[in-house]
Design a protein around this motif. Structure first.
Motif, PDB file in Angstrom:
ATOM      1  N   LEU A 161       0.151   1.846  -0.357  1.00  0.00           N
ATOM      2  CA  LEU A 161      -0.904   2.225   0.593  1.00  0.00           C
ATOM      3  C   LEU A 161      -1.165   1.095   1.578  1.00  0.00           C
ATOM      4  O   LEU A 161      -1.235   1.311   2.792  1.00  0.00           O
ATOM      5  CB  LEU A 161      -2.183   2.579  -0.178  1.00  0.00           C
ATOM      6  N   ALA A 162      -1.311  -0.112   1.055  1.00  0.00           N
ATOM      7  CA  ALA A 162      -1.568  -1.261   1.931  1.00  0.00           C
ATOM      8  C   ALA A 162      -0.441  -1.440   2.935  1.00  0.00           C
ATOM      9  O   ALA A 162      -0.673  -1.687   4.126  1.00  0.00           O
ATOM     10  CB  ALA A 162      -1.736  -2.533   1.097  1.00  0.00           C
ATOM     11  N   GLU A 163       0.776  -1.290   2.449  1.00  0.00           N
ATOM     12  CA  GLU A 163       1.932  -1.460   3.334  1.00  0.00           C
ATOM     13  C   GLU A 163       1.928  -0.397   4.431  1.00  0.00           C
ATOM     14  O   GLU A 163       2.154  -0.692   5.612  1.00  0.00           O
ATOM     15  CB  GLU A 163       3.204  -1.374   2.497  1.00  0.00           C
ATOM     16  N   HIS A 164       1.650   0.848   4.024  1.00  0.00           N
ATOM     17  CA  HIS A 164       1.649   1.939   5.002  1.00  0.00           C
ATOM     18  C   HIS A 164       0.580   1.715   6.067  1.00  0.00           C
ATOM     19  O   HIS A 164       0.825   1.893   7.269  1.00  0.00           O
ATOM     20  CB  HIS A 164       1.413   3.266   4.275  1.00  0.00           C
ATOM     21  N   ILE A 165      -0.613   1.335   5.629  1.00  0.00           N
ATOM     22  CA  ILE A 165      -1.711   1.123   6.585  1.00  0.00           C
ATOM     23  C   ILE A 165      -1.385  -0.037   7.517  1.00  0.00           C
ATOM     24  O   ILE A 165      -1.677   0.008   8.717  1.00  0.00           O
ATOM     25  CB  ILE A 165      -3.038   0.885   5.830  1.00  0.00           C
ATOM     26  N   GLY A 166      -0.742  -1.065   6.989  1.00  0.00           N
ATOM     27  CA  GLY A 166      -0.401  -2.212   7.825  1.00  0.00           C
ATOM     28  C   GLY A 166       0.625  -1.885   8.890  1.00  0.00           C
ATOM     29  O   GLY A 166       0.621  -2.471   9.977  1.00  0.00           O
ATOM     30  N   GLU A 167       1.474  -0.920   8.612  1.00  0.00           N
ATOM     31  CA  GLU A 167       2.604  -0.657   9.503  1.00  0.00           C
ATOM     32  C   GLU A 167       2.471   0.605  10.331  1.00  0.00           C
ATOM     33  O   GLU A 167       3.229   0.805  11.286  1.00  0.00           O
ATOM     34  CB  GLU A 167       3.895  -0.547   8.658  1.00  0.00           C
ATOM     35  N   VAL A 168       1.540   1.478   9.956  1.00  0.00           N
ATOM     36  CA  VAL A 168       1.506   2.787  10.605  1.00  0.00           C
ATOM     37  C   VAL A 168       1.225   2.638  12.106  1.00  0.00           C
ATOM     38  O   VAL A 168       0.397   1.843  12.536  1.00  0.00           O
ATOM     39  CB  VAL A 168       0.444   3.697   9.929  1.00  0.00           C
TER      40      VAL A 168
END
Lengths: 367, 367, 367
Positions: free
Chosen positions: C6-13
Motif C-alpha cells: 500500500l505504501a509503495e502504491h501510494i508513493g508511486e501512483v
C-alpha cells in the motif's frame, strides 16, 4: 493496564436495538440489494452499492457469518447470499447481533418482517414503535372527526407499543412553527386533506398535531434527524431547529435518531434537556471503518444516561447484525483509548457500555 | 525523536486565562454543584451532572488535588469537597492551574469572586473584562441621554479593564443586521426600553450600539460563540453570521469564545480577518476525554498567533483548574503526534505552545 | 500484516490534479508570497502567512525540494526561494508532484501559467476548465443576443476544454432559486447588466442561466464549495443548499470542490446523486498536519468511485506539489489504519487509491 474486562464486556453485552425496521421476508434481485446499501439515493445506483464504507463493512463483518472469508469479492458474496432465503439469512444474522429486544418502527416496508416475525426469526423479544404519520393517514380514512379518530387510533395502537416515531424530517423538516395547533386549525386542515385524498401527509398543521398528541401520550417519541434519503432537505433536519419544540415538550422522552452530520448538535440538546436522548443508528452502518470517530462524537456533550444503541436495520438482515458488530468494535476502540490514557477508569467504561447497550433504553421504553 | 522537551514545556508553561468568571465564595448544596457541571440545562438536572465527560474529568483530574485517588466515586468526591469551604477549595485549585493572569468577566455571578478576590485566592494577577450588556443596563438607570451615559460608563469602567464582552448570542443571536445604528435610533430605542423598566437588554438597536461602542474603544471585544445554555438558539450563534460585522470591524481585536460546535468556522474567520482571534474555553472542560480532538480542530485554519487559552471557569474552582489540566494534556497529545510524524519540528511545537498559552493574549490585552 | 504494498502504491501512483490554477510566472515580493499562503484574508496579512498549518507544511515538505532541511526557518526558506525564478521553481515543484494531467481553471490569474505553460513546466499533460462567469463576461461584451453569444462562446471554448466551473459561491452563494430562467428573463437581465457595464457578474438570473448551459453541455461542472476568501459568505456555500439544483441536474457530472467545513455534507450528496462527485483540494493544503482527519472524512458517505484528487494550487508552485505530498501522506495514514484494523483488505485499499488518484477523474473528464 489491560482492558481485557472491557473487551469481554463489550463482546458479550446484550443490546436493546431501540430503532429498527423489519428485515426482508421475500426474495429480490441484486439491484434491490445494492440499493439497500445506499441510504440517500432514491434512483437505481450507477456503480455498485458495495463500493462504499457500508459495502466494505458488509464484506468484512457479514461474510464470516455466511462462512466466507473476510473481504470476499462482492460477486462471491452475492452468490453465497443467493443460496439462502431471506428468512434463512435472518435466522443467521439476527441472533448473531446479540440483541435481546428489537423496537420495530412499522411505518414502512410492506415486504418486511413485523415485530412478531422479528421475534420469531431472532429468538428475541420485539415491540412496535408506531409511526405518527401512518396514524394520521389512518385517521384521514376513518369516519368522523379527524382529531378524535387520530387520538383513538393512536391510543389503541400505542397500548401494545413502546413508543412513537415521526418522520417530520421528510415532510418539510424542522424549520418553522412546531407549536400545538388549535382544534379549529386541525379540523380545517384535516378537511382539506381528506378532500384531496388523505394520503402522504405533508400538512404542517396536522404534522404538528401528531407530534403534540405523542407528547401527551407520554411514551418516548423518536424523531428522524439528519441522514436520510434525498427527498428530505438535510439542512432542515438540523436538530437545533427543534429548540422551541423541545422547550415546550415537558417530560416525554424525545429520542433523536441517526443524527449524522448533526451528532454534536444532538449531544448538546441531550445535555440541555432532561427529556432528550440520542442514538447513532444508520450512521454507524454507513460509516463502516470510519464509525469509531462518529461513536466518539456521540460521547461528547450528551450525559451518558442519554445515549442509546440502535442499528436502524431495514431490508437486508446483514444491516441488523452489522450495526451491532460495528458498534461493539467502535466503542471498544474509543473506550479502550480513554482507559489507556487514564481519562476514564475501566470500571466506568464498563458501566457506560451497559447504559448505552440496554439500561438507558430499558428505562425509557420500560422493556 | 523524543518529545521530552515539549512535554516539559507544556507541563510548566504559565497560562493567561483570557476568559473566566469568578469561583464560588459561599457554600452551596449538591444540586448547585451538579448543575454547575452542566452548561446547557437551565432546570434541575435529572440524574447526575457527574455522569458526563466533564464529571468524569473532574473525578480524574481534580480528585488528586483534594488528596483522593483518580476516578473516585462521585459520592466520595462530594463528601471530600464538603470538608472545605469554597475559599479553601479555590486556594487549592486556582494555584494548581498554573495561571499568571485571570481575565474576569464580571457580568454574572453575584456570589462569585471578583477580580481582586481571584487575585487573592490564586496568588496571581487578575483583570476585569466589562460586559457590554451590563453597561447598557447601568446606562438605562442613569440620568440624561442614554448614549452619553453608556459612553461615560464604558470609558470609566474600561479605564481599569483589559477588554469588553458581549453576550449577543443570548440576546437574539448573530442573525440579522449588526451595523451601527444612528443616534436617533439609539435615542428612540433607549427611551422605549427605559419606559419598560430598562432591565435585561434584548433590543437589537441597543445591542448593536454597544458592540460599535466597544469597537471604537479599541480594547479586545470578546463574543460568546456556540455552546451555552438553552436560552440561546445555538444555530444563531454560528460565527459565520458575524461576517458582515467583522468586515466592518477595522482593527479592534475580536475574540470568539468557546466556539463548539463551530470551531472550524471560527478558525476560518481567524484566518480571514487580521483582527479575529478564537479560544476553546468551556468546550474543553465539557469534552473531557474527548477534548484533544477539539483542541486539534482549533489548530486547523487559524494562524497560530490568533489562538488563545481560556478555561471559562465559573462557580466550582475545579473548573478553573480543569481547563488548564485538560488543555495541557490535550495539546501535548496533539503536538506530540505532529512532531512524531515529522510534520512539525519540536521547536515549532514549543513555540506555538507559548503563543497560545500567553504570548498571543499578552499582545492583545497588554498584560 | 504489513502495508508495504500500500505504501509503495501510494508513493508511486500518478495523479490527475482535477482542479488547479496556474503557478506564477513572474517574480513577486514577500508580501505576495505570504498572502498566497492565506486563502481567506483579502488584506495584507499582519504577522506571517507562514505561521499556519499551511506554512508549516511548506517548510516540512517543500524545503527538501529546494535542497533545504525540513522545518527550515521561514527567512531561510524565503531567501532560498529568491535564488530561483518562478519558472525554475515550477520546473522543480510541478514534476515532483507526480501528476500526469493538470485540469486548469483559467478564470483567474493574469500573471499565472495557462494550460500550455503548465504542460511545459511540468512535462505532463494539461487541459482547460472553462469558468462560466468569464464566459458570461465575454458574452456581455459580444454583439447581439446575450444568450446566443453565451452559448456560442461556451461551445467554442468547451470544444477543447474538459469541463466547466462556477464560482456562484462568490456571487451570492447557493441560497435561493437555482432553476433555469426563461429566455425573456435572461434577455432582460442581460440588457440591464450590459447597460451597467457588463463586468463582474452578480445577477442571479444570469448566474443560473450559465449553470444550466453547463448542464446542457454535459461536461463535468465544477462548483466552488466551502472555504474561500472572505468575500463569500461561507455559510451560503453549504452544498446542501444545492439540493434542489441537484435534483434537476440529470446526468451531467457535478464536482463539489474544497468542501471544508462541509465535507460531510458533500459526501452525503455524492451518495445521494449518481452524478455528484467531491474533492478536498485547497483544504488539504491549508490543513497541513491536520489534513489526515479531513481526508478521512472525505471517505465517509461518498461512494469510492465519486471521490477525486486535486490540489487547487494557485500561485506558488509549492502548492501544486504540496497538495500531492499531503494527500499521499494523509491517505496512507488513514488507509493503513483501516487495513491494520482489518476493516479493509490491503487490496481494496490499493484499488481505492487508484480510483481517487486517477481512475475516477479519467472517467468523467475522459482524459
Amino acid at each position: 493496564m489491560t482492558s481485557g474486562a472491557l473487551a469481554e464486556h463489550i463482546g458479550e453485552v446484550t443490546l436493546i436495538d431501540q430503532h429498527v425496521h423489519g428485515c426482508w421476508v421475500a426474495a429480490g434481485d441484486r439491484q434491490r440489494f445494492e440499493n439497500a446499501l445506499n441510504e440517500a439515493n432514491t434512483e437505481p445506483i450507477v456503480g455498485s452499492g458495495l463500493d462504499s464504507q457500508l459495502g466494505f463493512a458488509v464484506r468484512a463483518h457479514c461474510a464470516p457469518v455466511l462462512g466466507l472469508p473476510k473481504h470476499v469479492e462482492p460477486q462471491l458474496y452475492w452468490e453465497r447470499r443467493c443460496q439462502f432465503s431471506e428468512a434463512e439469512l435472518a435466522r443467521m444474522f439476527l441472533p448473531a447481533a446479540g440483541v435481546s429486544d428489537w423496537l420495530v418502527d412499522t411505518g414502512i416496508g410492506a415486504d418486511t418482517a413485523g415485530p412478531a416475525d422479528m421475534a420469531d426469526l431472532s429468538g428475541s423479544r420485539a415491540y412496535e414503535v408506531v409511526r405518527l404519520e401512518e396514524v394520521a393517514e389512518q385517521a384521514a380514512q376513518a369516519p368522523g372527526d379527524y382529531a378524535t379518530a387520530f387520538e383513538d387510533i393512536l391510543r389503541r395502537r400505542a397500548a401494545t407499543a413502546v413508543g412513537t416515531k415521526s418522520i417530520l424530517a421528510y415532510r418539510g423538516g424542522f424549520d418553522g412553527d412546531l407549536s400545538e395547533p388549535s382544534p379549529s386549525q386541525v379540523a380545517d386542515a384535516a378537511s382539506r386533506w381528506r378532500d384531496s385524498g388523505g394520503t402522504r401527509l405533508q400538512n404542517r398543521v396536522l404534522l404538528r398535531f401528531g407530534l403534540h398528541q405523542a407528547l401527551q401520550l407520554g411514551k418516548p417519541l423518536q424523531l428522524h434527524v439528519g441522514l436520510g434519503d434525498r427527498d428530505c432537505d438535510l439542512h432542515k433536519t438540523n436538530p437545533l431547529l427543534l429548540l422551541d419544540f423541545l422547550r415546550h415538550s415537558a417530560d416525554t422522552p424525545i429520542v433523536l435518531l441517526h443524527c449524522y452530520p448533526y451528532e454534536r448538535e444532538a449531544g448538546y440538546l441531550a445535555q440541555a434537556f432532561n427529556n432528550v436522548y440520542l442514538d447513532g443508528g444508520l450512521s454507524v452502518n454507513h460509516l463502516g471503518a470510519r464509525s469509531p470517530s462518529f461513536i466518539a462524537r456521540l460521547l461528547e456533550l450528551a450525559p451518558f444516561h442519554k445515549i442509546l444503541y440502535s442499528s436502524d436495520g431495514f431490508g437486508p438482515a446483514e444491516l441488523h447484525f452489522l450495526g451491532a458488530a460495528l458498534w461493539r468494535k467502535g466503542i471498544h476502540r474509543i473506550l479502550r483509548e480513554f482507559v489507556a490514557n487514564d481519562d476514564w477508569s475501566e470500571g466506568d467504561a464498563i458501566r457506560v457500555v451497559g447504559l448505552i447497550a440496554h439500561d438507558n433504553a430499558a428505562g425509557i421504553y420500560r422493556v
